[in-house]
Design a protein around this motif. Structure first.
Motif, PDB file in Angstrom:
ATOM      1  N   ALA A  20       0.832  -1.207   0.000  1.00 25.57           N
ATOM      2  CA  ALA A  20       0.000   0.000   0.000  1.00 25.57           C
ATOM      3  C   ALA A  20       0.865   1.254   0.000  1.00 25.57           C
ATOM      4  O   ALA A  20       0.556   2.225  -0.706  1.00 25.57           O
ATOM      5  N   LEU A  21       1.946   1.243   0.782  1.00 23.30           N
ATOM      6  CA  LEU A  21       2.835   2.411   0.789  1.00 23.30           C
ATOM      7  C   LEU A  21       3.470   2.593  -0.585  1.00 23.30           C
ATOM      8  O   LEU A  21       3.577   3.723  -1.068  1.00 23.30           O
ATOM      9  N   ALA A  22       3.864   1.514  -1.218  1.00 24.56           N
ATOM     10  CA  ALA A  22       4.432   1.605  -2.564  1.00 24.56           C
ATOM     11  C   ALA A  22       3.412   2.219  -3.527  1.00 24.56           C
ATOM     12  O   ALA A  22       3.727   3.149  -4.277  1.00 24.56           O
ATOM     13  N   HIS A  23       2.200   1.733  -3.467  1.00 20.79           N
ATOM     14  CA  HIS A  23       1.149   2.240  -4.356  1.00 20.79           C
ATOM     15  C   HIS A  23       0.897   3.734  -4.124  1.00 20.79           C
ATOM     16  O   HIS A  23       0.854   4.513  -5.077  1.00 20.79           O
ATOM     17  N   HIS A  24       0.728   4.130  -2.884  1.00 21.48           N
ATOM     18  CA  HIS A  24       0.348   5.512  -2.582  1.00 21.48           C
ATOM     19  C   HIS A  24       1.513   6.495  -2.669  1.00 21.48           C
ATOM     20  O   HIS A  24       1.279   7.695  -2.821  1.00 21.48           O
ATOM     21  N   SER A  25       2.729   5.992  -2.573  1.00 24.02           N
ATOM     22  CA  SER A  25       3.889   6.881  -2.716  1.00 24.02           C
ATOM     23  C   SER A  25       4.357   6.955  -4.159  1.00 24.02           C
ATOM     24  O   SER A  25       5.133   7.843  -4.514  1.00 24.02           O
ATOM     25  N   ARG A  48      10.539  12.015   0.425  1.00 21.54           N
ATOM     26  CA  ARG A  48       9.434  12.980   0.376  1.00 21.54           C
ATOM     27  C   ARG A  48       8.143  12.274  -0.034  1.00 21.54           C
ATOM     28  O   ARG A  48       7.103  12.484   0.576  1.00 21.54           O
ATOM     29  N   TYR A  49       8.205  11.429  -1.045  1.00 18.60           N
ATOM     30  CA  TYR A  49       7.016  10.694  -1.487  1.00 18.60           C
ATOM     31  C   TYR A  49       6.475   9.799  -0.368  1.00 18.60           C
ATOM     32  O   TYR A  49       5.266   9.708  -0.165  1.00 18.60           O
ATOM     33  N   ILE A  50       7.380   9.155   0.342  1.00 21.92           N
ATOM     34  CA  ILE A  50       6.978   8.279   1.450  1.00 21.92           C
ATOM     35  C   ILE A  50       6.304   9.094   2.550  1.00 21.92           C
ATOM     36  O   ILE A  50       5.232   8.724   3.040  1.00 21.92           O
ATOM     37  N   CYS A  51       6.911  10.195   2.943  1.00 23.14           N
ATOM     38  CA  CYS A  51       6.341  11.024   4.017  1.00 23.14           C
ATOM     39  C   CYS A  51       4.998  11.619   3.618  1.00 23.14           C
ATOM     40  O   CYS A  51       4.093  11.708   4.451  1.00 23.14           O
ATOM     41  N   ASP A  52       4.853  12.016   2.362  1.00 22.35           N
ATOM     42  CA  ASP A  52       3.564  12.526   1.895  1.00 22.35           C
ATOM     43  C   ASP A  52       2.482  11.454   2.019  1.00 22.35           C
ATOM     44  O   ASP A  52       1.374  11.728   2.480  1.00 22.35           O
TER      45      ASP A  52
END
Length: 82
Positions: A20-25, A48-52
């Protein structure tokens, strides 16, 4: 605390697994998996993508500007660990 431990803790708070984190980041699952397992560290851009993504799912009721502040706070915490 290692970066991978920090990331797993934040993912739990956001109720996200690696896929899910991979998909949403927007990052590849293998990259997220490597970060979670402590095999590598993200670039600043990927971090940055992960934190967003984490900020969005930790407190979805926040406004966009509040979510950006949370994302920045997550980045500061994570960078201190790196």
């Amino acid at each position: 605390m290692s970066f991978s431990e920090w990331l797993r803790r934040e993912m739990k708070r956001a109720d996200l697994n690696s896929a899910a984190l991979a998909h949403h980041s927007g990052l590849h699952y293998n990259s997220i998996n490597a970060y979670v397992n402590g095999k590598s560290l993200p670039t600043l851009k990927n971090f940055r993508y992960i934190c967003d993504a984490l900020a969005w799912f930790q407190l979805p009721e926040l406004s966009i500007s509040e979510r950006r502040l949370l994302s920045n706070q997550l980045m500061i915490e994570g960078i201190k660990i790196i």
